[in-house]
Motif scaffolding. Sequence first.
Motif, PDB file in Angstrom:
ATOM      1  N   VAL A 285       0.864  -1.178   0.000  1.00 56.55           N
ATOM      2  CA  VAL A 285       0.000   0.000   0.000  1.00 56.55           C
ATOM      3  C   VAL A 285       0.902   1.230   0.000  1.00 56.55           C
ATOM      4  N   PRO A 286       0.953   1.991  -1.098  1.00 55.72           N
ATOM      5  CA  PRO A 286       1.819   3.167  -1.128  1.00 55.72           C
ATOM      6  C   PRO A 286       1.330   4.207  -0.118  1.00 55.72           C
ATOM      7  N   GLY A 287       2.214   4.624   0.751  1.00 51.67           N
ATOM      8  CA  GLY A 287       1.824   5.564   1.790  1.00 51.67           C
ATOM      9  C   GLY A 287       2.195   6.992   1.445  1.00 51.67           C
ATOM     10  N   ALA A 288       2.362   7.798   2.476  1.00 51.09           N
ATOM     11  CA  ALA A 288       2.700   9.207   2.305  1.00 51.09           C
ATOM     12  C   ALA A 288       3.735   9.589   3.344  1.00 51.09           C
ATOM     13  N   PHE A 289       4.745  10.325   2.930  1.00 53.97           N
ATOM     14  CA  PHE A 289       5.751  10.794   3.883  1.00 53.97           C
ATOM     15  C   PHE A 289       5.134  11.791   4.848  1.00 53.97           C
ATOM     16  N   GLU A 290       4.257  12.647   4.347  1.00 54.68           N
ATOM     17  CA  GLU A 290       3.607  13.669   5.164  1.00 54.68           C
ATOM     18  C   GLU A 290       2.091  13.525   5.017  1.00 54.68           C
ATOM     19  N   PRO A 291       1.380  13.096   6.073  1.00 62.39           N
ATOM     20  CA  PRO A 291      -0.065  12.877   5.973  1.00 62.39           C
ATOM     21  C   PRO A 291      -0.844  14.095   5.487  1.00 62.39           C
ATOM     22  N   PHE A 292      -0.428  15.301   5.872  1.00 62.14           N
ATOM     23  CA  PHE A 292      -1.162  16.495   5.457  1.00 62.14           C
ATOM     24  C   PHE A 292      -1.129  16.651   3.940  1.00 62.14           C
ATOM     25  N   GLU A 293       0.013  16.389   3.316  1.00 60.92           N
ATOM     26  CA  GLU A 293       0.106  16.491   1.863  1.00 60.92           C
ATOM     27  C   GLU A 293      -0.881  15.535   1.186  1.00 60.92           C
ATOM     28  N   LEU A 294      -0.920  14.308   1.667  1.00 60.25           N
ATOM     29  CA  LEU A 294      -1.812  13.315   1.086  1.00 60.25           C
ATOM     30  C   LEU A 294      -3.266  13.714   1.282  1.00 60.25           C
ATOM     31  N   ALA A 295      -3.592  14.231   2.468  1.00 60.47           N
ATOM     32  CA  ALA A 295      -4.972  14.647   2.738  1.00 60.47           C
ATOM     33  C   ALA A 295      -5.383  15.787   1.807  1.00 60.47           C
ATOM     34  N   VAL A 296      -4.487  16.746   1.590  1.00 63.00           N
ATOM     35  CA  VAL A 296      -4.776  17.851   0.672  1.00 63.00           C
ATOM     36  C   VAL A 296      -5.019  17.316  -0.738  1.00 63.00           C
ATOM     37  N   ARG A 297      -4.151  16.394  -1.153  1.00 68.43           N
ATOM     38  CA  ARG A 297      -4.295  15.856  -2.495  1.00 68.43           C
ATOM     39  C   ARG A 297      -5.595  15.070  -2.640  1.00 68.43           C
ATOM     40  N   ALA A 298      -6.011  14.384  -1.589  1.00 64.78           N
ATOM     41  CA  ALA A 298      -7.273  13.652  -1.640  1.00 64.78           C
ATOM     42  C   ALA A 298      -8.446  14.600  -1.836  1.00 64.78           C
ATOM     43  N   VAL A 299      -8.435  15.737  -1.142  1.00 63.98           N
ATOM     44  CA  VAL A 299      -9.505  16.723  -1.306  1.00 63.98           C
ATOM     45  C   VAL A 299      -9.456  17.329  -2.709  1.00 63.98           C
ATOM     46  N   LEU A 300      -8.253  17.645  -3.182  1.00 60.31           N
ATOM     47  CA  LEU A 300      -8.120  18.194  -4.532  1.00 60.31           C
ATOM     48  C   LEU A 300      -8.649  17.229  -5.581  1.00 60.31           C
ATOM     49  N   GLY A 301      -8.516  15.934  -5.333  1.00 56.66           N
ATOM     50  CA  GLY A 301      -8.885  14.932  -6.321  1.00 56.66           C
ATOM     51  C   GLY A 301     -10.333  14.500  -6.298  1.00 56.66           C
ATOM     52  N   GLN A 302     -11.132  15.095  -5.468  1.00 58.13           N
ATOM     53  CA  GLN A 302     -12.538  14.702  -5.406  1.00 58.13           C
ATOM     54  C   GLN A 302     -13.221  14.960  -6.751  1.00 58.13           C
ATOM     55  N   GLN A 303     -13.705  13.871  -7.356  1.00 59.96           N
ATOM     56  CA  GLN A 303     -14.514  13.924  -8.580  1.00 59.96           C
ATOM     57  C   GLN A 303     -13.748  14.426  -9.801  1.00 59.96           C
ATOM     58  N   ILE A 304     -12.418  14.351  -9.768  1.00 57.24           N
ATOM     59  CA  ILE A 304     -11.635  14.657 -10.965  1.00 57.24           C
ATOM     60  C   ILE A 304     -10.619  13.546 -11.175  1.00 57.24           C
ATOM     61  N   SER A 305      -9.896  13.606 -12.278  1.00 58.96           N
ATOM     62  CA  SER A 305      -8.959  12.542 -12.621  1.00 58.96           C
ATOM     63  C   SER A 305      -7.680  12.630 -11.800  1.00 58.96           C
ATOM     64  N   VAL A 306      -6.884  11.551 -11.858  1.00 60.57           N
ATOM     65  CA  VAL A 306      -5.577  11.530 -11.200  1.00 60.57           C
ATOM     66  C   VAL A 306      -4.703  12.657 -11.739  1.00 60.57           C
ATOM     67  N   ALA A 307      -4.671  12.799 -13.069  1.00 61.05           N
ATOM     68  CA  ALA A 307      -3.843  13.844 -13.682  1.00 61.05           C
ATOM     69  C   ALA A 307      -4.301  15.236 -13.265  1.00 61.05           C
ATOM     70  N   GLY A 308      -5.607  15.429 -13.180  1.00 54.58           N
ATOM     71  CA  GLY A 308      -6.118  16.732 -12.775  1.00 54.58           C
ATOM     72  C   GLY A 308      -5.741  17.079 -11.347  1.00 54.58           C
ATOM     73  N   ALA A 309      -5.828  16.096 -10.448  1.00 58.15           N
ATOM     74  CA  ALA A 309      -5.456  16.324  -9.056  1.00 58.15           C
ATOM     75  C   ALA A 309      -3.970  16.625  -8.932  1.00 58.15           C
ATOM     76  N   THR A 310      -3.139  15.942  -9.733  1.00 54.66           N
ATOM     77  CA  THR A 310      -1.702  16.193  -9.707  1.00 54.66           C
ATOM     78  C   THR A 310      -1.386  17.611 -10.172  1.00 54.66           C
ATOM     79  N   THR A 311      -2.060  18.065 -11.215  1.00 59.99           N
ATOM     80  CA  THR A 311      -1.850  19.428 -11.709  1.00 59.99           C
ATOM     81  C   THR A 311      -2.201  20.460 -10.650  1.00 59.99           C
TER      82      THR A 311
END
Length: 506
Positions: A323-349
């Motif tokens: 299971v790929p984790g996260a070095f910093e939980p806050f970063e991952l949590a932010v990215r999860a919110v950014l990625g709601q209902q959009i693609s992986v590429a969109g969340a990364t951008t």
Amino acid sequence: MQAATDNHPDPDSCYRALLARDARFDGLFFTGVKTTGIYCRPVCAVRAPRRSSCVFFSSAAAAEAAGFRPCLRCRPELAPYALQQNLAFAVWQRIAAGALNEADGDDAGAGGPLERLASEIGLSSRQVRRVLLAHFGVTPVELAQTQRLLFAKKLLQETALPMPDVAYAAGFRSVRRFNALFASRYRMAPGVLRRTGGDDAAGGALTIRLAYRPPYAWTQIMRYLATRAIPGVEAVEEHGGELRYVRSVRLGGVEGWLRVSHLPGRSQVSLEASGSLAPLLMPLAARVRSQFDLDANPAAIEAHLGRDELLAAAIGRAPGLRVPGAFEPFELAVRAVLGQQISVAGATTLAGRLAARFGRPAETPSARAMLHFPAPEDMAALPVETLAQIGLPRARAAALVALARFAADGGLRFAPGAGLEETVARLKTVPGIGEWTAQYIALRALRFPDAFPAGDLGLQKAASGTPGGRLDERGLQARAANWAPWRAYAAVLLWHGPANTTEEQT
């Protein structure tokens, strides 16, 4: 095999594993040899001792408390941890990351590290002692001393750090205390183990090795992280035909960088870190172990999940998938919110825009990781309208500000032993975080092995087992019930499946 599940490993099972030198049991037990006074890993290359000469322990601390010294050949400090989901091991992980590094005594005063750790857990220091004694047969301070000594031994053999820096990086408050305890426990001076030059890289960087139980699906994990890496903060790079992970680091008020590469022939990963992070190598190594799921037991997980025909096929394609984790939980949590209902590429951008706009410069050897991600306190102070300027709906920007305030107040720090349901419920108190986002954060950032975002479209399609098919959320929950307590690993296997072209939302 019952080794390391309690304080008394089954000796016959342990001895059979020892004779086979089976790497699947590495770290699950240690063998004390009564004729030599040394304890070893089950993969030690020396000739196996007689059964009558062996005594088995579920932890290195228990072996050392019984008077055994670590083997200089197999190096018990390299063994992967015996990860289990219970309070005793959760407390042990905190100690292994340095939670008691300031203490020289079992309590160190009313405001000492043990009291603070107990307070974080929600127990008294006496209860913490009782839990660890019942499970490991040693006190908190004995566990801490063993971890300090073994980590110091690792630094002596793998780096060129000066002796005082080794002592402080391993959590000792004085070189004299370090020398005395090392000589008392190991019956030799620390300098005897010093290897000329170590493996340190140019420019003052430090390199240490971290073990795992094989197999490890390194390429799949690197590809997964590559598509989700936050541009400017972290990256997956190719070097000499091998993939490696690099990122900026801000830890305990210290800034630096790290790089992680694979050593498949040794069943280890190499952690290279900037010299500035030397005092924080213990917590840094703990974070990397968690991010790359190095303490997973793939044999146990895959034996359970492989009972399902769909998952068995996925395991066959990628044995040792973590299971790929996260070095910093806050970063991952932010990215999860950014990625709601959009693609992986969109969340990364969007994550890259956020880091570029609100992050801070970092000095690293990689041109692709020259930023520090914004700290929760910094994001919490941003006006919603300002954050929305990176291309977010106002409601999504407001959710990020609320998440940052939650994290700045300690909301992403959970006590050892906190349950999945309790954790998900707490995350869902943040406006804008629902069940899917909370489960995803619990799965990747908080390391709950049974977290499972059943509302994920990619999982619903992959779990149907038919092209173009899809289970509804209730149907997926019903099918996944038999995958517990490893549903997070089942999710990752399904996300990597050939029938799943969308993967998860972020």
